[in-house]
Motif scaffolding. Structure first.
Motif, PDB file in Angstrom:
ATOM      1  N   ASP A 156      12.251  15.893   5.045  1.00 63.85           N
ATOM      2  CA  ASP A 156      11.251  14.406   4.485  1.00 63.85           C
ATOM      3  C   ASP A 156      11.234  14.360   3.060  1.00 63.85           C
ATOM      4  OD1 ASP A 156       9.199  16.694   4.208  1.00 63.85           O
ATOM      5  OD2 ASP A 156       8.438  15.382   6.566  1.00 63.85           O
ATOM      6  N   THR A 157       9.949  14.384   2.056  1.00 66.36           N
ATOM      7  CA  THR A 157       9.679  14.034   0.753  1.00 66.36           C
ATOM      8  C   THR A 157       9.333  15.132   0.628  1.00 66.36           C
ATOM      9  OG1 THR A 157       7.502  12.771   1.443  1.00 66.36           O
ATOM     10  CG2 THR A 157       9.810  11.617   0.832  1.00 66.36           C
ATOM     11  N   ASP A 184       9.927   9.584  -4.854  1.00 68.53           N
ATOM     12  CA  ASP A 184      10.611  10.618  -3.848  1.00 68.53           C
ATOM     13  C   ASP A 184      11.697  10.760  -3.216  1.00 68.53           C
ATOM     14  OD1 ASP A 184       7.902  11.763  -3.063  1.00 68.53           O
ATOM     15  OD2 ASP A 184       7.218   9.392  -2.502  1.00 68.53           O
ATOM     16  N   ARG A 185      12.214  11.843  -3.138  1.00 72.29           N
ATOM     17  CA  ARG A 185      13.258  12.064  -2.009  1.00 72.29           C
ATOM     18  C   ARG A 185      13.540  12.718  -0.613  1.00 72.29           C
ATOM     19  NH1 ARG A 185      15.237  17.090  -5.485  1.00 72.29           N
ATOM     20  NH2 ARG A 185      13.063  16.700  -5.929  1.00 72.29           N
ATOM     21  N   VAL A 213       2.320  13.382  15.790  1.00 68.17           N
ATOM     22  CA  VAL A 213       2.207  12.707  14.866  1.00 68.17           C
ATOM     23  C   VAL A 213       1.084  11.864  14.155  1.00 68.17           C
ATOM     24  CG1 VAL A 213       4.217  12.113  15.856  1.00 68.17           C
ATOM     25  CG2 VAL A 213       2.180  10.387  16.311  1.00 68.17           C
ATOM     26  N   ALA A 214       0.833  11.038  12.914  1.00 69.10           N
ATOM     27  CA  ALA A 214      -0.135  10.486  11.991  1.00 69.10           C
ATOM     28  C   ALA A 214       0.547   9.784  10.814  1.00 69.10           C
ATOM     29  CB  ALA A 214      -0.692  12.280  11.783  1.00 69.10           C
ATOM     30  N   ILE A 215      -0.687   8.571  10.679  1.00 68.74           N
ATOM     31  CA  ILE A 215      -0.094   7.800   8.956  1.00 68.74           C
ATOM     32  C   ILE A 215      -0.011   8.948   7.832  1.00 68.74           C
ATOM     33  CG2 ILE A 215      -1.239   6.121   7.110  1.00 68.74           C
ATOM     34  CD1 ILE A 215      -2.537   4.986  10.091  1.00 68.74           C
ATOM     35  N   ASN A 216       1.488   8.838   7.108  1.00 65.81           N
ATOM     36  CA  ASN A 216       1.863   9.550   7.028  1.00 65.81           C
ATOM     37  C   ASN A 216       2.703   8.205   5.305  1.00 65.81           C
ATOM     38  OD1 ASN A 216       3.199  11.052   4.104  1.00 65.81           O
ATOM     39  ND2 ASN A 216       3.115  12.720   6.131  1.00 65.81           N
ATOM     40  N   ASP A 217       1.913   8.019   4.272  1.00 69.07           N
ATOM     41  CA  ASP A 217       2.493   6.894   3.533  1.00 69.07           C
ATOM     42  C   ASP A 217       3.064   7.846   2.407  1.00 69.07           C
ATOM     43  OD1 ASP A 217       1.207   5.111   4.365  1.00 69.07           O
ATOM     44  OD2 ASP A 217      -1.340   5.308   2.768  1.00 69.07           O
ATOM     45  N   THR A 218       3.581   9.019   1.968  1.00 71.75           N
ATOM     46  CA  THR A 218       3.899   9.539   1.700  1.00 71.75           C
ATOM     47  C   THR A 218       5.788   9.578   1.936  1.00 71.75           C
ATOM     48  OG1 THR A 218       3.459  11.495   1.989  1.00 71.75           O
ATOM     49  CG2 THR A 218       2.802  10.322  -0.080  1.00 71.75           C
ATOM     50  N   TRP A 239      19.144  10.534  -1.030  1.00 76.84           N
ATOM     51  CA  TRP A 239      18.382   9.403  -1.359  1.00 76.84           C
ATOM     52  C   TRP A 239      17.405  10.176  -2.070  1.00 76.84           C
ATOM     53  CZ3 TRP A 239      18.802   9.986   3.591  1.00 76.84           C
ATOM     54  CH2 TRP A 239      17.885  10.192   4.470  1.00 76.84           C
ATOM     55  N   GLU A 240      16.895   8.780  -3.269  1.00 76.07           N
ATOM     56  CA  GLU A 240      15.333   8.786  -3.614  1.00 76.07           C
ATOM     57  C   GLU A 240      15.061   7.484  -4.080  1.00 76.07           C
ATOM     58  OE1 GLU A 240      13.575   9.687  -8.823  1.00 76.07           O
ATOM     59  OE2 GLU A 240      15.769  10.945  -7.309  1.00 76.07           O
ATOM     60  N   ASP A 241      13.918   6.949  -3.802  1.00 76.25           N
ATOM     61  CA  ASP A 241      12.987   6.304  -4.319  1.00 76.25           C
ATOM     62  C   ASP A 241      12.504   5.947  -5.618  1.00 76.25           C
ATOM     63  OD1 ASP A 241      11.043   3.793  -3.654  1.00 76.25           O
ATOM     64  OD2 ASP A 241      10.402   4.293  -1.946  1.00 76.25           O
ATOM     65  N   THR A 242      13.192   5.240  -6.621  1.00 75.28           N
ATOM     66  CA  THR A 242      12.390   5.153  -7.229  1.00 75.28           C
ATOM     67  C   THR A 242      10.972   4.453  -8.019  1.00 75.28           C
ATOM     68  OG1 THR A 242      13.849   3.484  -8.000  1.00 75.28           O
ATOM     69  CG2 THR A 242      14.682   5.457  -8.638  1.00 75.28           C
ATOM     70  N   ASN A 243      10.908   4.622  -6.707  1.00 74.93           N
ATOM     71  CA  ASN A 243       9.329   3.460  -6.696  1.00 74.93           C
ATOM     72  C   ASN A 243       8.329   4.609  -7.239  1.00 74.93           C
ATOM     73  OD1 ASN A 243      10.157   0.335  -7.189  1.00 74.93           O
ATOM     74  ND2 ASN A 243      11.032   1.310  -4.626  1.00 74.93           N
ATOM     75  N   THR A 244       8.542   5.809  -6.421  1.00 74.31           N
ATOM     76  CA  THR A 244       7.647   6.593  -6.366  1.00 74.31           C
ATOM     77  C   THR A 244       8.283   8.334  -6.469  1.00 74.31           C
ATOM     78  OG1 THR A 244       8.162   7.218  -3.735  1.00 74.31           O
ATOM     79  CG2 THR A 244       7.132   5.813  -4.019  1.00 74.31           C
TER      80      THR A 244
END
Length: 214
Positions: A207-208, A153-154, A6-11, A146-151
């Motif tokens: 995931d996205t 990403d789905r 595992v690692a940090i994944n902002d997306t 679901w979709e994050d309309t800020n980015t």
């Protein structure tokens, strides 16, 4: 939990700002190449026919879902029991059997949607539909997008073998849309891969990055 790198994944941090629910025949699972086709406004998503014969499987968009009552998931069971030996107080942990459920609400009251939710039939003069209060579950593959309309990403969650039925009669409101509740019992699917210890699985989550792959 499985040991992974595992690692940090902002997306992969998303808000479910907008979403849609797609239904197909039970045990229909989209291949990776089909995921990009799942968009909020897609009326349907036709999958590649891997078998080469017969009609290709299709996911149909259930349409407008409630913005106030988002899809929710619950588990019953899965309680931990710690067993002791004469030598050690806490030697082994086991978990009871677990069953999963999903609930969601449509706000789209057209005839085709009502027939799908309530397993309803046309009235003799085709004005309205009729249904029994005795629930008859229908096995479906449920894809919740679901979709994050800020980015933009789905993400998606697949329940490929779920018994769906209506959960209640229409819920009326003076401050929101009329809601038509749906409930589902999540079952195992032989089309999904087994776990490393040989257990059948019930849920797949994407995931996205999966929606961006070519």
């Amino acid at each position: 939990m499985t040991d992974t790198n595992v690692a940090i994944n902002d997306t992969s941090v998303t808000e479910a700002v907008r979403g849609a629910v797609f239904l197909a025949d039970a045990d229909v699972i989209p291949a990776k190449a089909n995921l990009a086709k799942f968009t909020l406004n897609a009326e349907s998503v036709t999958l590649a026919n891997a078998g080469g014969s017969g009609s290709a499987p299709v996911f149909y968009n259930l349409g407008h879902m409630s913005n106030d009552t988002l899809p929710e998931f619950s588990l019953d069971g899965g309680d931990a029991t710690t067993l002791a030996t004469w030598l050690e107080a806490s030697f082994r942990t086991s978990y009871s059997e677990t069953t999963g459920k999903v609930t969601m609400s449509s706000v789209q009251g057209d005839k085709n949607t009502l027939k799908t939710i309530y397993n309803a039939v046309d009235m003799p003069d085709s004005a309205g539909v009729a249904f029994s209060l005795v629930k008859t579950p229908k096995a479906k593959s449920v894809f919740i997008l679901w979709e994050d309309t800020n980015t933009n990403d789905r993400q998606g969650l697949l329940l490929p073998n779920t018994d769906l039925a209506f959960s209640d009669l229409p819920k009326l409101s003076t401050s929101g849309f009329t809601e038509y509740g749906i409930e589902g019992t999540i079952k195992t699917s032989k089309k999904l891969p087994k776990t490393s210890d040989g257990r059948y699985t019930s849920v797949a989550i994407y995931d996205t990055a999966d929606f961006k792959a070519k």
